[in-house]
Scaffold this motif. Sequence first.
Motif, short mmCIF file in Angstrom:
data_model
loop_
_atom_site.label_atom_id
_atom_site.label_comp_id
_atom_site.label_asym_id
_atom_site.label_seq_id
_atom_site.Cartn_x
_atom_site.Cartn_y
_atom_site.Cartn_z
N ASN A 181 4.98 -11.02 -1.56
CA ASN A 181 5.86 -12.53 -2.10
C ASN A 181 6.31 -12.06 -1.32
N GLY A 182 6.65 -11.19 -0.41
CA GLY A 182 7.84 -11.33 0.49
C GLY A 182 8.59 -10.29 -0.25
N VAL A 183 9.54 -9.29 1.31
CA VAL A 183 10.47 -7.63 0.57
C VAL A 183 10.84 -8.22 -0.13
N LEU A 184 10.58 -7.04 -1.50
CA LEU A 184 11.15 -7.22 -3.10
C LEU A 184 11.67 -6.14 -2.83
N THR A 185 12.46 -5.85 -3.95
CA THR A 185 12.93 -4.80 -4.63
C THR A 185 12.48 -4.41 -5.66
N GLY A 186 12.42 -2.61 -6.19
CA GLY A 186 10.80 -2.33 -6.64
C GLY A 186 11.18 -3.24 -8.46
N LYS A 187 12.20 -3.03 -8.60
CA LYS A 187 12.39 -4.26 -10.53
C LYS A 187 11.79 -5.27 -10.30
N MET A 188 12.62 -6.20 -9.12
CA MET A 188 11.32 -7.76 -8.75
C MET A 188 10.28 -7.50 -8.27
N ALA A 189 10.00 -6.61 -7.92
CA ALA A 189 8.03 -7.42 -7.75
C ALA A 189 7.09 -6.55 -9.33
N LYS A 190 8.03 -5.58 -10.23
CA LYS A 190 7.93 -6.01 -11.51
C LYS A 190 7.94 -7.00 -12.08
N GLU A 191 8.71 -7.56 -11.97
CA GLU A 191 9.27 -8.72 -13.09
C GLU A 191 8.04 -10.19 -12.13
N GLN A 192 7.64 -9.99 -11.30
CA GLN A 192 6.73 -10.33 -10.74
C GLN A 192 5.18 -10.51 -10.33
N LEU A 193 5.16 -9.17 -11.10
CA LEU A 193 3.61 -8.68 -11.09
C LEU A 193 3.45 -8.37 -9.96
N VAL A 194 4.02 -8.22 -8.93
CA VAL A 194 2.69 -8.11 -7.91
C VAL A 194 3.21 -5.98 -7.27
N GLY A 195 2.56 -5.86 -6.95
CA GLY A 195 2.28 -4.51 -5.78
C GLY A 195 2.77 -4.38 -4.38
N GLY A 196 2.86 -3.60 -3.52
CA GLY A 196 2.47 -3.86 -2.31
C GLY A 196 2.93 -2.72 -1.29
N GLU A 197 3.64 -2.70 -0.52
CA GLU A 197 3.63 -1.17 0.30
C GLU A 197 5.17 -0.78 0.38
N LEU A 198 5.52 0.94 0.27
CA LEU A 198 7.00 0.94 -0.97
C LEU A 198 7.25 1.23 1.01
N ILE A 199 8.39 0.41 1.04
CA ILE A 199 9.16 0.95 2.03
C ILE A 199 10.03 1.83 2.36
N CYS A 200 11.27 1.94 1.90
CA CYS A 200 11.67 2.94 1.74
C CYS A 200 12.60 2.65 0.88
N SER A 201 13.37 3.81 -0.11
CA SER A 201 14.58 4.00 -1.02
C SER A 201 15.24 4.31 -1.05
N LEU A 202 16.80 3.94 -1.52
CA LEU A 202 18.36 3.53 -1.54
C LEU A 202 18.78 4.18 -3.05
N TRP A 203 19.75 5.52 -2.67
CA TRP A 203 20.78 5.24 -3.63
C TRP A 203 21.67 5.83 -3.06
#
Length: 132
Positions: free
Chosen positions: A110-132
């Motif tokens: 579904n495109g490049v998403l945050t982890g939270k958005m991916a959970k809401e849309q029920l899609v997984g994918g390649e983990l690009i990076c993490s930010l904090w």
Amino acid sequence: MALSDPVADMLTKIRNASQAKHDKVEISNSKLKLQIIKLMKNEGYIKNFKKVIKDGIPYIRVFLKYSDDKSPVIHGVKRISTPGRRVYSGYREMPRIFNGYGIVIVSTSNGVLTGKMAKEQLVGGELICSLW
């Protein structure tokens, strides 16, 4: 010199400019980098960005964000997937960064998403990076 990992180069430029307290940093343009930077802006990690052309070459100018006491908003950036080691995650196993204080950026169908958005849309994918 050809870059083997342009996304890691972009993240390193942003991290270094932020730690050196620069106002802005210029990054070479690509669709994936632009999507990652849009997510960073929407999540509040950068002030703004602008597409510019310098000497006929397109760049993305990223304006960095700092808190009231002049400390950088971006405390850390970590590349998860690399060209030699791709890391994938389903939406059920999506990692949480610093117990929800950070974000993970995921490339999904579904495109490049945050982890939270991916959970809401029920899609997984390649983990690009993490930010904090």
